[in-house]
Design a protein around this motif. Sequence first.
Motif, short mmCIF file in Angstrom:
data_model
loop_
_atom_site.label_atom_id
_atom_site.label_comp_id
_atom_site.label_asym_id
_atom_site.label_seq_id
_atom_site.Cartn_x
_atom_site.Cartn_y
_atom_site.Cartn_z
N MET A 1 29.22 86.35 46.93
CA MET A 1 28.75 86.71 48.27
C MET A 1 28.12 85.49 48.94
O MET A 1 27.39 84.74 48.30
CB MET A 1 27.70 87.81 48.13
CG MET A 1 27.08 88.23 49.45
SD MET A 1 25.64 89.24 49.13
CE MET A 1 26.35 90.51 48.07
N ALA A 2 28.41 85.31 50.20
CA ALA A 2 27.87 84.15 50.91
C ALA A 2 26.37 84.33 51.17
O ALA A 2 25.87 85.45 51.31
CB ALA A 2 28.62 83.95 52.23
N ILE A 3 25.69 83.21 51.23
CA ILE A 3 24.24 83.17 51.39
C ILE A 3 23.92 82.39 52.66
O ILE A 3 24.42 81.28 52.85
CB ILE A 3 23.58 82.44 50.19
CG1 ILE A 3 23.99 83.06 48.86
CG2 ILE A 3 22.06 82.38 50.35
CD1 ILE A 3 23.43 84.42 48.61
N ASN A 33 30.70 66.42 51.03
CA ASN A 33 30.71 66.52 49.56
C ASN A 33 30.58 67.93 49.00
O ASN A 33 30.74 68.12 47.79
CB ASN A 33 29.57 65.67 48.99
CG ASN A 33 29.79 64.20 49.23
OD1 ASN A 33 30.73 63.62 48.69
ND2 ASN A 33 28.95 63.58 50.04
N GLU A 34 30.25 68.91 49.86
CA GLU A 34 29.98 70.25 49.33
C GLU A 34 30.93 71.28 49.95
O GLU A 34 30.64 71.83 51.00
CB GLU A 34 28.53 70.65 49.62
CG GLU A 34 27.52 69.77 48.90
CD GLU A 34 26.08 70.07 49.30
OE1 GLU A 34 25.70 71.26 49.36
OE2 GLU A 34 25.34 69.12 49.56
N PRO A 35 32.05 71.54 49.27
CA PRO A 35 32.98 72.55 49.81
C PRO A 35 32.30 73.93 49.92
O PRO A 35 32.71 74.76 50.72
CB PRO A 35 34.13 72.55 48.81
CG PRO A 35 33.61 71.86 47.59
CD PRO A 35 32.55 70.92 48.04
N GLY A 36 31.26 74.17 49.14
CA GLY A 36 30.55 75.45 49.19
C GLY A 36 29.55 75.56 50.32
O GLY A 36 28.97 76.62 50.54
N ALA A 59 28.82 79.40 50.27
CA ALA A 59 29.80 80.36 49.78
C ALA A 59 29.22 81.26 48.70
O ALA A 59 29.72 82.36 48.47
CB ALA A 59 31.02 79.62 49.25
N SER A 60 28.18 80.80 48.03
CA SER A 60 27.61 81.55 46.91
C SER A 60 26.20 81.06 46.60
O SER A 60 25.79 79.99 47.08
CB SER A 60 28.47 81.36 45.66
OG SER A 60 28.39 79.99 45.24
N GLN A 61 25.51 81.82 45.79
CA GLN A 61 24.19 81.39 45.31
C GLN A 61 24.31 80.07 44.55
O GLN A 61 23.44 79.19 44.66
CB GLN A 61 23.60 82.49 44.41
CG GLN A 61 22.15 82.28 44.01
CD GLN A 61 21.18 82.41 45.18
OE1 GLN A 61 21.27 83.36 45.95
NE2 GLN A 61 20.27 81.47 45.31
N ASP A 62 25.37 79.93 43.77
CA ASP A 62 25.59 78.70 43.02
C ASP A 62 25.76 77.49 43.95
O ASP A 62 25.28 76.40 43.65
CB ASP A 62 26.83 78.82 42.12
CG ASP A 62 26.56 79.66 40.88
OD1 ASP A 62 25.38 79.99 40.62
OD2 ASP A 62 27.53 79.99 40.17
N ALA A 63 26.45 77.70 45.06
CA ALA A 63 26.65 76.60 46.01
C ALA A 63 25.32 76.18 46.63
O ALA A 63 25.07 74.99 46.86
CB ALA A 63 27.64 77.00 47.09
N LEU A 64 24.46 77.15 46.91
CA LEU A 64 23.12 76.85 47.44
C LEU A 64 22.32 76.06 46.41
O LEU A 64 21.66 75.06 46.74
CB LEU A 64 22.40 78.14 47.82
CG LEU A 64 20.92 78.03 48.18
CD1 LEU A 64 20.68 77.05 49.31
CD2 LEU A 64 20.35 79.41 48.53
N ALA A 66 23.47 74.24 43.95
CA ALA A 66 24.06 72.90 43.79
C ALA A 66 23.62 71.98 44.92
O ALA A 66 23.33 70.79 44.70
CB ALA A 66 25.58 73.00 43.74
N HIS A 67 23.57 72.52 46.13
CA HIS A 67 23.12 71.74 47.30
C HIS A 67 21.74 71.13 47.05
O HIS A 67 21.51 69.95 47.29
CB HIS A 67 23.09 72.65 48.53
CG HIS A 67 22.33 72.08 49.68
ND1 HIS A 67 22.80 71.02 50.43
CD2 HIS A 67 21.12 72.41 50.21
CE1 HIS A 67 21.91 70.74 51.37
NE2 HIS A 67 20.89 71.56 51.26
N GLY A 68 20.84 71.95 46.53
CA GLY A 68 19.46 71.50 46.33
C GLY A 68 19.30 70.51 45.19
O GLY A 68 18.22 69.93 45.03
N GLN A 69 20.36 70.33 44.43
CA GLN A 69 20.28 69.42 43.28
C GLN A 69 21.05 68.12 43.49
O GLN A 69 21.07 67.27 42.59
CB GLN A 69 20.83 70.14 42.03
CG GLN A 69 19.95 71.32 41.61
CD GLN A 69 20.52 72.10 40.44
OE1 GLN A 69 21.73 72.03 40.17
NE2 GLN A 69 19.68 72.85 39.75
N THR A 70 21.67 67.95 44.67
CA THR A 70 22.42 66.71 44.89
C THR A 70 21.45 65.54 45.03
O THR A 70 20.32 65.69 45.53
CB THR A 70 23.28 66.81 46.17
OG1 THR A 70 22.42 67.05 47.28
CG2 THR A 70 24.31 67.91 46.07
N ALA A 71 21.92 64.37 44.64
CA ALA A 71 21.07 63.17 44.71
C ALA A 71 20.69 62.87 46.16
O ALA A 71 19.54 62.49 46.45
CB ALA A 71 21.81 61.98 44.09
#
Lengths: 96, 96
Positions: A1-3, A33-36, A59-64, A66-71
């Motif tokens: 589910m999208a966030i 860099n973030e398709p999500g 696109a998902s909780q995981d994508a959110l 991942a966003h917060g963990q990018t360098a």
Amino acid sequence: MAIGVIATITIRKGKNAEFEQLFTGLTEQVLANEPGAIFYALHRTKSDSQVYKVLEQYASQDALKAHGQTAYFLAASKKMGALVTAAPDIEVLEAV
Amino acid sequence: MAIGVIATITIRKGKNAEFEQLFTGLTEQVLANEPGAIFYALHRTKSDSQVYKVLEQYASQDALKAHGQTAYFLAASKKMGALVTAAPDIEVLEAV
């Protein structure tokens, strides 16, 4: 589910141009860099020139997550620490 | 210059499903017919199950104006009148 996310960021007086430049660079990296990351866009509010709102959708909780963990996000957040009046207010929403 | 919108809509209890169905149909029409509507997405808030936020972005002020004048938007708005507790709160933002 999208966030969805609405991030409200209040900037110290005199720091607007520096903040906008920093955030524009961050946005370019997110979208490249973030398709999500479906949507990611900084906006000025009309009620207060020091207050900005970032409209975001992932696109998902995981994508959110991942966003917060990018360098580049972590580096930009660190630089933003000197520009904001307080920690951003983050409202997380659930796309219908 | 692109324009952002956060529309906050509060729905009467028991009307959520009807509202979500109506808005999903509206969204499909917006995205199919309005090249100037860059983003248009309904979200549930986590703090109140009756409160929704629509995150929107338009390519220009003219695109936002045109959106509000489409026949399908006006028809959906009329139907929504029976589902909401009050007029939506519309915050207009200026994209950076």
